[in-house]
Design an enzyme around this catalytic site. Structure first.
Site, PDB file in Angstrom:
ATOM      1  N   ASP A  10       0.895  -1.155  -0.119  1.00  0.00           N
ATOM      2  CA  ASP A  10       0.152   0.003   0.010  1.00  0.00           C
ATOM      3  C   ASP A  10       1.051   1.064  -0.095  1.00  0.00           C
ATOM      4  OD1 ASP A  10      -2.148   1.708   0.631  1.00  0.00           O
ATOM      5  OD2 ASP A  10      -1.622   1.903   2.723  1.00  0.00           O
ATOM      6  N   ASP A  12      -0.227   5.179   0.992  1.00  0.00           N
ATOM      7  CA  ASP A  12      -0.532   6.123   1.816  1.00  0.00           C
ATOM      8  C   ASP A  12      -0.543   5.573   3.067  1.00  0.00           C
ATOM      9  OD1 ASP A  12      -0.930   8.352   0.064  1.00  0.00           O
ATOM     10  OD2 ASP A  12      -2.233   7.165  -0.770  1.00  0.00           O
TER      11      ASP A  12
END
Ligand code: XBP
Length: 263
Positions: A10, A12
């Site tokens: 991922d 953020d």
């Protein structure tokens, strides 16, 4: 022993703490430039993070706060315009060097490259934002290190739907048993788990109280040789920092409940 073939990250909150000082600030700059008196405080933004995706988050805010808008405002167009401007503001912030990688991220990515473990990205953010962060923090050539960069509207349903992880698996043509995901949120964990993927969580200030029971390992961060990580849930790991040996180990094990330092 598990056959680790790919790490899926991922972006953020996982690669870097982008939300509070990056996306939130870019949203506020956008609102100000558009003449809107909307301001997303650190606390309010924590609530808005319940909805993934910048456009979706603006809509969520509109439904929550119901700020006055001129009669006849085309909401769909407004959301698109604001989001486009916000993407520019975010890129400028990232390129100014205000956002840094979290501990251990560069080291783990580097080790994976050296060991020919494949790399992929699965993010809800706009592709431009993911690229800006990779290029600024890891170097201009970094996007090429990732075989798949799955971002934003590339799939119909954003996290917590599993779409983005299924998309990455299909592109990699890998079975989920050979991949390990790194996430920071419950939504991300739900998405990865629904795609059959084992997940390591590195919490941050917005997410540390979320439910990570389905994670194989929950850490404060990945750690460095001189900056030990803390295991918040899950089994002991081989070193005081998360490395490829730990990645292989967590692929093999179910999440546990013991807390302590690595090793
Ligand atoms: C990231 C997000 C995104 C960013 C902004 O979620 O929720 O909405 O805050 O994205 P995740 P935009 O880390 O789970 O992928 O680029 O759409 O504004």
């Amino acid at each position: 022993m598990a056959d680790l073939k790919a790490l899926i990250f991922d972006v953020d909150g996982t690669l870097a703490e982008t939300e509070r000082s990056g996306h939130r600030v870019a949203f506020n700059q956008t609102f100000q430039a558009a003449g809107l008196d909307w301001h997303w405080s650190v606390d309010l933004y924590g609530r808005l993070l319940n909805v993934a995706g910048g456009k979706e988050r603006i809509r969520f805010y509109l439904s929550l706060a119901q700020p006055p808008l001129p009669p006849g405002t085309d909401i769909d167009q407004l959301v698109l315009d604001l989001h486009r401007a916000k993407t520019q503001h975010y890129r400028t912030l990232v390129e100014a060097g205000h956002i840094h990688l979290r501990p251990g991220v560069r080291r783990l990515i580097q080790s994976a490259r050296e060991a020919h473990v494949r790399l992929a990205i699965a993010t809800t953010s706009h592709l431009d934002n993911a690229l800006a962060l990779l290029e600024t923090t890891l170097g201009p050539e970094a996007p090429d290190w990732f075989e798949v960069i799955a971002a934003g509207d590339i799939v119909p349903h954003k996290k917590p739907a599993a779409d983005i992880y299924r998309y990455v698996l299909a592109k990699l043509q890998l079975d989920p048993n050979h991949c390990l995901v790194f996430e920071d949120t419950e939504h991300g964990l739900t998405a990865a788990t629904a795609a059959g993927l084992t997940t390591v969580i590195t919490v941050n200030s917005y997410t540390h109280r979320q439910n990570f029971a389905a994670a194989a390992s929950v850490l404060n961060h990945l750690g460095e040789p001189d900056q030990p990580g803390l295991i918040l849930a899950g089994p002991p790991l081989p070193h005081t920092y998360f490395d490829l040996a730990a990645a292989v180990q967590v692929l093999d094990l179910q999440s546990g409940s013991s807390a302590g330092h690595f090793a």
